[in-house]
Write a protein that holds these residues in place. Structure first.
Motif, short mmCIF file in Angstrom:
data_model
loop_
_atom_site.label_atom_id
_atom_site.label_comp_id
_atom_site.label_asym_id
_atom_site.label_seq_id
_atom_site.Cartn_x
_atom_site.Cartn_y
_atom_site.Cartn_z
N ARG A 344 -8.12 72.98 -6.51
CA ARG A 344 -9.00 71.99 -7.12
C ARG A 344 -8.36 70.59 -7.05
O ARG A 344 -9.04 69.61 -6.70
CB ARG A 344 -9.29 72.36 -8.58
N ARG A 345 -7.07 70.51 -7.37
CA ARG A 345 -6.38 69.20 -7.30
C ARG A 345 -6.37 68.67 -5.87
O ARG A 345 -6.58 67.48 -5.63
CB ARG A 345 -4.95 69.33 -7.83
N ARG A 346 -6.08 69.55 -4.90
CA ARG A 346 -6.02 69.11 -3.51
C ARG A 346 -7.39 68.62 -3.02
O ARG A 346 -7.48 67.61 -2.34
CB ARG A 346 -5.55 70.25 -2.60
N MET A 347 -8.45 69.35 -3.39
CA MET A 347 -9.78 68.97 -2.90
C MET A 347 -10.27 67.67 -3.54
O MET A 347 -11.06 66.94 -2.93
CB MET A 347 -10.76 70.12 -3.15
N ARG A 348 -9.80 67.39 -4.70
CA ARG A 348 -10.16 66.12 -5.34
C ARG A 348 -9.52 64.93 -4.63
O ARG A 348 -10.12 63.86 -4.53
CB ARG A 348 -9.72 66.11 -6.81
N SER A 349 -8.30 65.13 -4.16
CA SER A 349 -7.53 63.99 -3.63
C SER A 349 -7.54 63.86 -2.12
O SER A 349 -7.33 62.78 -1.58
CB SER A 349 -6.07 64.11 -4.10
N MET A 350 -7.78 64.96 -1.39
CA MET A 350 -7.68 64.90 0.07
C MET A 350 -8.89 64.22 0.69
O MET A 350 -9.98 64.20 0.13
CB MET A 350 -7.51 66.31 0.64
N GLY A 351 -8.68 63.65 1.85
CA GLY A 351 -9.77 63.00 2.57
C GLY A 351 -10.54 64.01 3.40
O GLY A 351 -10.14 65.16 3.57
N GLY A 352 -11.67 63.55 3.94
CA GLY A 352 -12.45 64.39 4.85
C GLY A 352 -13.41 65.34 4.17
O GLY A 352 -14.06 66.14 4.85
N LEU A 353 -13.50 65.29 2.81
CA LEU A 353 -14.42 66.17 2.08
C LEU A 353 -15.48 65.34 1.37
O LEU A 353 -15.27 64.17 1.03
CB LEU A 353 -13.67 67.02 1.06
N THR A 354 -16.62 65.97 1.11
CA THR A 354 -17.70 65.32 0.37
C THR A 354 -18.07 66.19 -0.83
O THR A 354 -18.28 67.41 -0.67
CB THR A 354 -18.95 65.14 1.27
#
Length: 375
Positions: A344-354
């Motif tokens: 959850r923390r990674r998906m909040r901060s990483m680029g390339g996701l919507t």
């Protein structure tokens, strides 16, 4: 000594030790009956010490033309004029891979569907501490046949002594033969000591830099603990300076089915000095024992589950979303074998996701999708 015929006297001499020089002079006087040895040896020792301590001249960087930030001998894989480390467990096809690089640069031909793409033509030299020359010949011949080439010239030397003890000879041969790429297989034997020692590894890399203006590929290994890791990144065997002194370092992992002629090789860049790391790469080596050849082809890293488990977590998240579509952090965590909170923390901060849905209030589950497809 003029007028006398005899063998050279060879010994190891500490140039700063008065006793060592005295003992050597006594031996030389006894052999030649010349009493001038003490003054001659002292003069030679002082000259040698001064030259070694002098090192390279001071240079004004503002007067030097700016080179390319990332100049490659093999695009994206092998940095030009620098030490490049490739490491892995035994039987990870490190030697076959290094020979494939040699074939690409000596012919100037892209291989494996343009994955191995040389930027210039040059003559390689293979310094082999591990394989018998017959084994090296078989590998080279099979690779050339698999790629459809008559065997081009490959300079090869079976090595027995540590690299630092052979630098003078090798530097002269590299210049005389116009060598552009040197492969050292492998550092464990070439360093002449314990690879865990910072001093030994420092001495080895000093010897590498003393070879001249050439690109080097250095083959290294991993410890049993690192080899047995079921997922994640491994480290080179030995001192941390193996990685620190390299311009670039790639981990190599192989997978193959029992009794299969196909071996898959994953490459994961674990260190690079300038710029961001390259995306994971993968090759397939297909061995044909009847026709005595090896064919090298490009494959998709995402087609091998073990390779995916070796990639950075952000890459694994993108691959999961590419295969499964929009997903919650919980679904991604289960799919790649990690914890929901960390994902959850990674998906909040990483680029390339919507963020497609949720995440706006307590109890709402966030749903993410890919903004761009992973490479």
């Amino acid at each position: 000594i003029k007028g006398r015929i005899g063998r050279f006297y060879r010994t190891r001499l500490n140039l700063l030790s008065a006793q060592a020089k005295k003992t050597t002079c006594a031996e030389l006087v006894q052999r030649s009956e010349c009493t001038a040895w003490p003054s001659m040896l002292e003069y030679a020792a002082n000259m040698t010490i001064d030259l070694v301590r002098m090192g390279e001249p001071i240079t004004d960087l503002s007067k030097i033309a700016e080179p390319e930030a990332n100049r490659f001998l093999v695009q994206g894989l092998v940095h030009h004029g620098s030490p490049n480390v490739f490491f892995g467990d035994g039987e990870s096809l490190k030697s076959y891979f290094a020979l494939t690089i040699c074939l690409a640069v000596v012919t100037g031909t892209p291989l494996a569907s343009n994955l191995i793409r040389p930027t210039e033509l040059c003559q390689p030299l293979y310094l082999d501490y591990e394989a018998h020359p017959d084994d090296a010949k078989i590998r080279w011949a099979w690779l050339c046949r698999g790629a459809g080439f008559d065997e081009p010239k490959l300079e090869h030397r079976k090595m027995f002594v540590p690299l630092h003890e052979n630098v003078s000879y090798l530097r002269a041969e590299i210049a005389r033969r116009d060598i552009g790429l040197v492969v050292i297989d492998s550092i464990a034997q070439a360093c002449g000591g314990e690879p865990e020692s910072a001093a030994v590894v420092s001495r080895f890399f000093n010897a590498v830099h003393s070879l001249g203006d050439v690109t080097t590929i250095i083959i290294s290994h991993v410890s049993k603990v690192e080899a047995d890791k079921e997922k994640g990144a491994a480290r080179e065997f030995g001192s941390i300076f193996v990685r620190n002194f390299a311009r670039s370092s790639w981990e190599m992992r192989r997978t193959s089915e029992a009794e299969s002629d196909r071996v898959e090789l994953g490459l994961f860049q674990r260190k690079v000095n300038n710029g961001r790391r390259q995306s994971p790469l993968a090759l397939a080596f297909t061995f044909d024992n009847i026709n005595r050849n090896v064919k090298v082809s490009r494959m998709d890293v995402r087609d091998n589950a073990d390779f995916i488990s070796r990639t950075p977590i952000d890459y694994q998240i993108r691959v999961f979303l590419a295969k499964n579509g929009k997903s919650t952090p919980e679904e991604v965590a289960v799919g790649i074998g990690s914890t929901e909170e960390y994902i959850r923390r990674r998906m909040r901060s990483m680029g390339g996701l919507t963020l497609l849905d949720g995440g706006g209030g307590r109890g709402e589950k966030a749903v993410y999708g890919l903004a761009t497809k992973p490479g």
